[in-house]
Design a protein around this motif. Sequence first.
Motif, PDB file in Angstrom:
ATOM      1  N   GLY A 168       0.823  -1.203   0.000  1.00  0.00           N
ATOM      2  CA  GLY A 168       0.000   0.000   0.000  1.00  0.00           C
ATOM      3  C   GLY A 168       0.858   1.255   0.000  1.00  0.00           C
ATOM      4  N   VAL A 169       0.166   2.391   0.182  1.00  0.00           N
ATOM      5  CA  VAL A 169       0.879   3.661   0.233  1.00  0.00           C
ATOM      6  C   VAL A 169       0.767   4.228   1.635  1.00  0.00           C
ATOM      7  N   LEU A 170       1.909   4.694   2.133  1.00  0.00           N
ATOM      8  CA  LEU A 170       1.971   5.234   3.487  1.00  0.00           C
ATOM      9  C   LEU A 170       2.175   6.741   3.378  1.00  0.00           C
ATOM     10  N   ALA A 171       1.312   7.502   4.052  1.00  0.00           N
ATOM     11  CA  ALA A 171       1.463   8.958   4.036  1.00  0.00           C
ATOM     12  C   ALA A 171       1.638   9.435   5.464  1.00  0.00           C
ATOM     13  N   GLU A 172       2.641  10.285   5.657  1.00  0.00           N
ATOM     14  CA  GLU A 172       2.955  10.729   7.013  1.00  0.00           C
ATOM     15  C   GLU A 172       2.445  12.157   7.244  1.00  0.00           C
ATOM     16  N   TYR A 173       1.947  12.414   8.468  1.00  0.00           N
ATOM     17  CA  TYR A 173       1.467  13.751   8.830  1.00  0.00           C
ATOM     18  C   TYR A 173       2.051  14.138  10.171  1.00  0.00           C
ATOM     19  N   ASP A 174       2.140  15.470  10.375  1.00  0.00           N
ATOM     20  CA  ASP A 174       2.785  15.940  11.601  1.00  0.00           C
ATOM     21  C   ASP A 174       1.814  16.177  12.747  1.00  0.00           C
TER      22      ASP A 174
ATOM     23  N   PHE B 124       7.666   3.845   9.715  1.00  0.00           N
ATOM     24  CA  PHE B 124       6.408   3.638  10.445  1.00  0.00           C
ATOM     25  C   PHE B 124       6.619   3.570  11.962  1.00  0.00           C
ATOM     26  N   GLY B 125       7.890   3.331  12.376  1.00  0.00           N
ATOM     27  CA  GLY B 125       8.176   3.247  13.810  1.00  0.00           C
ATOM     28  C   GLY B 125       7.755   4.498  14.567  1.00  0.00           C
ATOM     29  N   SER B 126       7.782   5.645  13.893  1.00  0.00           N
ATOM     30  CA  SER B 126       7.434   6.899  14.576  1.00  0.00           C
ATOM     31  C   SER B 126       5.962   6.969  14.948  1.00  0.00           C
ATOM     32  N   VAL B 127       5.167   5.978  14.528  1.00  0.00           N
ATOM     33  CA  VAL B 127       3.744   6.008  14.865  1.00  0.00           C
ATOM     34  C   VAL B 127       3.545   5.875  16.365  1.00  0.00           C
TER      35      VAL B 127
ATOM     36  N   HIS C 174       5.506   7.406  18.342  1.00  0.00           N
ATOM     37  CA  HIS C 174       6.150   8.575  18.938  1.00  0.00           C
ATOM     38  C   HIS C 174       5.401   9.875  18.625  1.00  0.00           C
ATOM     39  N   ASP C 175       5.610  10.441  17.441  1.00  0.00           N
ATOM     40  CA  ASP C 175       5.001  11.751  17.197  1.00  0.00           C
ATOM     41  C   ASP C 175       4.483  11.925  15.768  1.00  0.00           C
ATOM     42  N   LYS C 176       4.312  10.829  15.028  1.00  0.00           N
ATOM     43  CA  LYS C 176       3.835  10.978  13.642  1.00  0.00           C
ATOM     44  C   LYS C 176       2.498  10.270  13.443  1.00  0.00           C
ATOM     45  N   PHE C 177       1.793  10.751  12.433  1.00  0.00           N
ATOM     46  CA  PHE C 177       0.451  10.237  12.135  1.00  0.00           C
ATOM     47  C   PHE C 177       0.463   9.695  10.712  1.00  0.00           C
ATOM     48  N   TYR C 178      -0.149   8.533  10.507  1.00  0.00           N
ATOM     49  CA  TYR C 178      -0.063   7.891   9.190  1.00  0.00           C
ATOM     50  C   TYR C 178      -1.429   7.522   8.646  1.00  0.00           C
ATOM     51  N   VAL C 179      -1.568   7.739   7.339  1.00  0.00           N
ATOM     52  CA  VAL C 179      -2.712   7.196   6.623  1.00  0.00           C
ATOM     53  C   VAL C 179      -2.150   6.152   5.666  1.00  0.00           C
ATOM     54  N   VAL C 180      -2.728   4.952   5.685  1.00  0.00           N
ATOM     55  CA  VAL C 180      -2.254   3.896   4.802  1.00  0.00           C
ATOM     56  C   VAL C 180      -3.406   3.425   3.924  1.00  0.00           C
TER      57      VAL C 180
ATOM     58  N   SER D 184       0.476  15.677   3.082  1.00  0.00           N
ATOM     59  CA  SER D 184       1.397  14.723   3.679  1.00  0.00           C
ATOM     60  C   SER D 184       2.839  15.227   3.561  1.00  0.00           C
ATOM     61  N   THR D 185       3.616  14.991   4.618  1.00  0.00           N
ATOM     62  CA  THR D 185       4.996  15.456   4.599  1.00  0.00           C
ATOM     63  C   THR D 185       5.923  14.412   3.975  1.00  0.00           C
ATOM     64  N   HIS D 186       5.432  13.175   3.875  1.00  0.00           N
ATOM     65  CA  HIS D 186       6.281  12.125   3.330  1.00  0.00           C
ATOM     66  C   HIS D 186       5.389  11.021   2.783  1.00  0.00           C
ATOM     67  N   LEU D 187       5.725  10.555   1.595  1.00  0.00           N
ATOM     68  CA  LEU D 187       4.900   9.534   0.958  1.00  0.00           C
ATOM     69  C   LEU D 187       5.797   8.362   0.596  1.00  0.00           C
ATOM     70  N   GLU D 188       5.293   7.169   0.815  1.00  0.00           N
ATOM     71  CA  GLU D 188       6.173   6.025   0.592  1.00  0.00           C
ATOM     72  C   GLU D 188       5.332   4.804   0.250  1.00  0.00           C
TER      73      GLU D 188
END
Lengths: 179, 412
Positions: free
Chosen positions: A9-15, A138-141, A143-149, A171-175
Motif C-alpha cells: 500500500g501507500v503510506l502517508a505521514e502527517y505531523d 512507520f516506527g514513529s507512529v 512517537h510523534d507521527k500520524f499515518y494514513v495507509v 502529507s509530509t512524506h509519501l512512501e
Amino acid sequence: MSGVGRQYGVLAEYDTPADAIAAAEKVRDAGYTQWDVHTPFPVHGMDEAMGLKNSRVGWFTFCGGMTGFFGGNLMIWFMNSFDYGIVVGGKPLYSPLFAFPVSYEMTILFSAFGSLLGMLFLNRLPRLHHPLLKNKRFGSVTHDKFYVVIECADPKYSEEETHSLLEESGSTHLEVVKE
Amino acid sequence: MSKQTENNDASRFDLSKWAKLPNQLIAGGILAAIAGILIPSWHKTFAYSYLTAYMFFLSLVLGSMFLVMVHHLFDAYWLVPLRRFLEHVSCAIPVLVLLFIPIALFAGSIYPWMSPEGHDHSLAIKSIMYNPYSFYIMAVLLFASWYWLSNGLRNASLEQDKTGAASCTITMRRYAAGGIFVFAISLTFAVFYWMKSLEHQWFSTMYGVYYFAGSVWTTLATTYVLAFVLKGTGHISPIIQQSTFKDIGTLFFAFTVFYAYIHFSQYFLIWNAAIPEETFWYVKRENGVWWSVGMLILFGHFFVPFLSLLRIDAKKCLPIMIPMAVWAWLMHYADMSFNIKPVYNPTGEGITFASLVLSIGCMAGMAGVFAKWFIKELNAHPAFPQKDPRIAETLGVYVEPLSASSSKASND
C-alpha cells in the motif's frame, strides 16, 4: 519468494492530528474502503473523519453478558434447588434475589470475555506479521507521527490517483510499502 | 456551515405562546390546594401528595448542585455549556424555603413523632434526632448550608463572566471540594428527616444514597430536556455540542445502573436478614397497588432505560432520549410515591379521584413556581459561562498552551 517486492500500500505521514483528520476526511470522501489511520494516541473525531460506523464489538459484549446472567441463574438454580436442594435461612430453594449478585458478576465476566474475543475476532487477531511493521519510517507512529495507509487491495486504488490524493492532503512524506 | 444555519431563526423554538404556562400551573396548584384544604376527607391525601411533590423538586435542586460540584471536582470540560442553568436550578433555595412553609406548619400531623400521640418504644433512642426542636433547627441549617453552597458557586461563576479571572475557577473548586461533604451530609439529613422519618421505626442506613441516586438520575433527564430546549431557543446554541448530549445521556445511563444497584442492595439486605423491624417497610409496600408500583420501579426505573440506552448511539438520539426523560420523571414520581404515600394508604387502594387531582395539582403548582424562578434567573444572567477557561476545549478547539507558544517564538 514470490511475495517479496509486491506492493502492500501507500503510506502517508502527517505531523499533527488535525492534518491526519483532514486527510482521513479526504480519503473517506474519495470512497476508499481498504485503508486505515495510525496515530500515537486516540484522536477525537477520527471515527467520524474515517466514516467508521459504531463498532460491532458491542453485540459480542451483549451476548456474553446475557449468557453470563442467565447461565449464572441457571447454575444456581441447578445446584441449590434442582440437583441438591439446600434450605438456607428459611429462604426459598431458588430465588432470583439471592442468585442476582452472582449472576451479575457472571454478567460482567462474560461480557468482558465477549468484548475481548469479539474484538480479536473482528480484528482478525492474533496475527504474526504485518507489512507495516518492517517499515522503518512507520516506527514513529508510537512517537510523534500520524499515518494514513491505503492498501493496494482497495478497488479504487490506482498508483497515480492515490498518490496525488495523499500528496494534496498535505502529507509530509509519501512512501510505498512492500509486502 | 450547518451550525450557522442552525443558529438562524428557521429551527428556533418560539416559546412565547408558552409564556403563560407557569402562571396557569400555579393557578391549578392553588385550586388543588384549596380543594385539599376545604374537603376534610382530602386532608391526608393532600398533605402526602404535597410532600411527594416537594421531595421530587428537592431532587432536582440537589441533583443540579451535585452536577455543578462534580464539574469542578473533576475539572470536566463537557459540562461547561450546561453549568449556568444547573447553577440557576441549584440556587432555587428561596423557592424551596417558601414551599417548605406548609410542611413546617403541619409537620405535627405529617410526621408521627412530631406529636406525643405518635410516640412508641422505637422512638426512645431515636428521639435525639426525631423531636420537634431538632426538626426545625435542622431545617434552618439545611437550607442555610444549601444557600451558602449554591450561591457561593454561582457568584464566583458570575464574577468570572465579568473578569475572566482564573482565581474564580479556583474559588469554585474550593467550594466544590468542601461542599461535596456538606452536600452528602445535608442530603442525608434532609431525606432522613423529611421522608424516611415518616416511618421512624424503620432502619436503612443507605437511604440517603438511595435518594441521591434517584435524584441525580432525574436531574440528568431534566438536564437533557433543558439543554435541548435552551439550544432551540438559542440560549446555549453557540456553545453546546452534539457530544454534550451524548455525555449527559451516558451519565444518565450510569445513574440508571447506580440507582438500581443501590435500591437492589437496600432490598436485598433487608430480604436476606428478614428482621421484622426492617421488613415491615417492604411488606407494607406489597399491599394492593403498591405491589404494581414496586414492579413498575423495578422494570420501568431500571430495565426499560437500561436496555434502551445500552447502545452508544441511543444517547444522542432525540426520539429515544426525550421520551426517556419524560419517562424518568414519571418513574421518579412513582419512586417518591412508593416511599411516601403508603403512609396514608397502607392497604394500597387504587388511584382515587382525590389522589389523582391532588398529586397532579401539587406537581403542577410547584413546577410553575420553579419555572418562574428559572426563567427569571435565566434572563437575568448570561446563559452560559462566558469566560470559563475550558470553553475552547468544550468547543473542540485546540489552543496551544502559553508556555509552548512562547518557547516556539523564542526558537524562531
